[in-house]
Write an enzyme that holds these catalytic residues in place. Structure first.
Site, PDB file in Angstrom:
ATOM      1  N   LYS A  27      18.536  27.433  34.448  1.00  0.00           N
ATOM      2  CA  LYS A  27      19.353  26.417  33.731  1.00  0.00           C
ATOM      3  C   LYS A  27      18.274  25.248  33.618  1.00  0.00           C
ATOM      4  O   LYS A  27      18.351  24.663  32.725  1.00  0.00           O
ATOM      5  CB  LYS A  27      20.471  25.973  34.630  1.00  0.00           C
ATOM      6  CG  LYS A  27      21.661  26.628  34.364  1.00  0.00           C
ATOM      7  CD  LYS A  27      23.005  26.322  35.126  1.00  0.00           C
ATOM      8  CE  LYS A  27      24.201  27.121  34.880  1.00  0.00           C
ATOM      9  NZ  LYS A  27      25.434  26.590  35.568  1.00  0.00           N
ATOM     10  N   HIS A  33      36.897  58.264  29.744  1.00  0.00           N
ATOM     11  CA  HIS A  33      36.474  58.512  28.423  1.00  0.00           C
ATOM     12  C   HIS A  33      35.052  58.367  28.184  1.00  0.00           C
ATOM     13  O   HIS A  33      34.538  58.498  26.989  1.00  0.00           O
ATOM     14  CB  HIS A  33      37.238  57.661  27.164  1.00  0.00           C
ATOM     15  CG  HIS A  33      38.657  58.082  27.429  1.00  0.00           C
ATOM     16  ND1 HIS A  33      39.465  58.931  26.685  1.00  0.00           N
ATOM     17  CD2 HIS A  33      39.581  57.212  28.353  1.00  0.00           C
ATOM     18  CE1 HIS A  33      40.631  59.071  27.222  1.00  0.00           C
ATOM     19  NE2 HIS A  33      40.805  57.973  27.834  1.00  0.00           N
ATOM     20  N   GLU A  75      26.406  37.347  43.596  1.00  0.00           N
ATOM     21  CA  GLU A  75      25.885  35.846  43.848  1.00  0.00           C
ATOM     22  C   GLU A  75      25.939  35.741  45.251  1.00  0.00           C
ATOM     23  O   GLU A  75      25.146  34.987  45.696  1.00  0.00           O
ATOM     24  CB  GLU A  75      26.795  35.034  43.188  1.00  0.00           C
ATOM     25  CG  GLU A  75      26.788  35.057  41.613  1.00  0.00           C
ATOM     26  CD  GLU A  75      27.566  33.908  40.856  1.00  0.00           C
ATOM     27  OE1 GLU A  75      28.485  34.359  39.998  1.00  0.00           O
ATOM     28  OE2 GLU A  75      27.065  32.847  40.841  1.00  0.00           O
TER      29      GLU A  75
HETATM   30  C1  F6R Z   1      27.660  29.394  40.312  1.00  0.00           C
HETATM   31  C2  F6R Z   1      28.566  30.181  39.476  1.00  0.00           C
HETATM   32  C3  F6R Z   1      27.720  30.317  38.260  1.00  0.00           C
HETATM   33  C4  F6R Z   1      28.350  29.153  37.264  1.00  0.00           C
HETATM   34  C5  F6R Z   1      27.952  29.348  35.812  1.00  0.00           C
HETATM   35  C6  F6R Z   1      28.641  28.286  34.791  1.00  0.00           C
HETATM   36  O1  F6R Z   1      28.473  29.199  41.723  1.00  0.00           O
HETATM   37  O2  F6R Z   1      29.228  30.994  39.696  1.00  0.00           O
HETATM   38  O3  F6R Z   1      28.329  31.483  37.521  1.00  0.00           O
HETATM   39  O4  F6R Z   1      29.695  29.162  37.337  1.00  0.00           O
HETATM   40  O5  F6R Z   1      26.543  28.995  35.786  1.00  0.00           O
HETATM   41  O6  F6R Z   1      28.393  26.947  35.334  1.00  0.00           O
HETATM   42  P1  F6R Z   1      29.729  26.016  35.393  1.00  0.00           P
HETATM   43  O7  F6R Z   1      30.746  26.610  36.026  1.00  0.00           O
HETATM   44  O8  F6R Z   1      29.213  24.571  35.921  1.00  0.00           O
HETATM   45  O9  F6R Z   1      30.036  25.733  33.848  1.00  0.00           O
END
Ligand code: F6R
Length: 341
Positions: free
Chosen positions: A336, A246, A230
């Protein structure tokens, strides 16, 4: 989600964020339950994974980290659910809460707001709200500390106190040579030397890091992998010792030419673990650079988070070397939007 704090800044303040979260939750009481499911994805989900590993190591209660839709099929309402989502709008985590409501399972939430906070208010569920304005993955101390305060893991209060000292004492992670971790790199020809985050990042640039840890450090290895992806926009692989001995070890017969091993290790490991590291190295990694990183502190939590802090700092340095911005994760946001979260 808009982050007003850059990942670089938060990574450099990892110890300060931990201290702020610890000070804010001093009055919190541990919950009473035999078993807890901690639901969360990505940067929020890692808090549950660390809590599960800590409960496995120290005892006190059964913690199951869950990163998927709904809840495990065995959930029958006898466990308590803690839903963690920094944004409060992550579909998988929200669907776990919906399932808990169907099962009449006790649940609570840790979030900055969003739909999760609204649901908690609507259902009278316990709600811990945390500071907005960070990337979820950079807010790990803010998510993890209130979670751990709610879990009656053996010795948790003392571990939180020691961890604050260990992380705080390290100063600003990411300034290159600050003592955020102790690492030694050994190249195949036997050269070795101590390294900080910058030196480790230099050895990982343009490479495929294989990050390994035993016990709870396998979860920390997963955090390194996620942060490298990331923040540095680079792929990495992780696995756990002894399990890798293993299966994955056989693949080292023909490793990718750019493979580098990162070994996350605790001081005073059990003899079986220390011996296994050395044997695995001799059997599989004779022709590859192995960067060994040693945790600091006494308690498991302090040790594991000292290596989370180091890995986070490494990922930011690697981002610099890769010429990319650590903070944005455009493809996650895009996905998203496509899924209308
Ligand atoms: C962004 C990140 C992502 C979010 C994930 C879930 O910095 O690390 O992995 O954590 O998309 O979103 P949240 O944390 O808002 O539930």
């Amino acid at each position: 989600m808009t982050a007003t704090n850059s990942v670089e800044t938060d990574v450099s303040r990892f110890g300060a964020l931990f201290a702020a979260a610890a000070a804010a939750g001093e009055a919190a009481q541990p919950l009473v339950a035999g078993g807890v499911i901690v639901a969360g994805m990505g940067g929020s989900g890692i808090a549950g994974r660390l809590a599960q590993a800590l409960a496995e190591r120290c005892g006190g209660l059964h913690v199951h980290a869950w990163s998927d839709y709904g809840l495990p099929a065995w959930a029958d309402g006898s466990e308590q659910l803690i839903a963690i989502s920094y944004s409060g709008n992550t579909a998988e985590t929200l669907s776990g809460v919906e399932r808990a409501i169907e099962l009449d399972c006790k649940w609570e939430a840790i979030t900055t707001g969003g739909r999760l906070a609204a649901l908690a208010r609507e259902h009278g569920a316990r709600l811990i709200t945390i500071e907005p304005g960070h990337q979820p993955r950079a807010a790990l101390p803010l998510l993890l500390v209130p979670l751990l305060r709610r879990l009656p893991i053996s010795g948790i209060a003392a571990q939180l106190a020691e961890t604050g000292d260990v992380l705080g004492a390290a100063g600003a992670a990411g300034d290159g040579e600050s003592p955020v971790g102790a690492a030694t790199a050994a190249s195949p020809d036997g050269d070795s030397g101590a390294s900080g985050p910058v030196a480790i990042a230099v050895q990982l640039a343009g490479k495929l890091p294989f990050i390994y840890g035993a016990g709870g450090l396998a979860t920390v290895a997963y955090r390194w992998r996620c942060q490298i992806a990331e923040n540095a926009k680079q792929l990495a692989v992780h696995h756990a010792l002894p399990e890798l001995d293993h299966n994955e070890i056989v693949g080292w017969a023909a490793p990718p030419p750019n493979a580098v091993v990162v070994a996350l290790r605790e001081p005073d490991e059990p003899k079986a673990v220390a011996t296994r590291w050395e044997a695995t190295r001799a059997a599989a990694w004779r022709d590859v650079t192995v960067i060994e990183c040693r945790a600091r502190g006494e308690s498991p939590l302090a040790r594991w988070l000292s290596l989370v802090q180091l890995g986070d700092a490494v990922s930011v340095e690697l981002a610099r070397l890769n010429g990319v911005e650590p903070t944005p994760v455009a493809v996650i946001e895009e996905l998203k939007r496509m899924l209308e979260e």
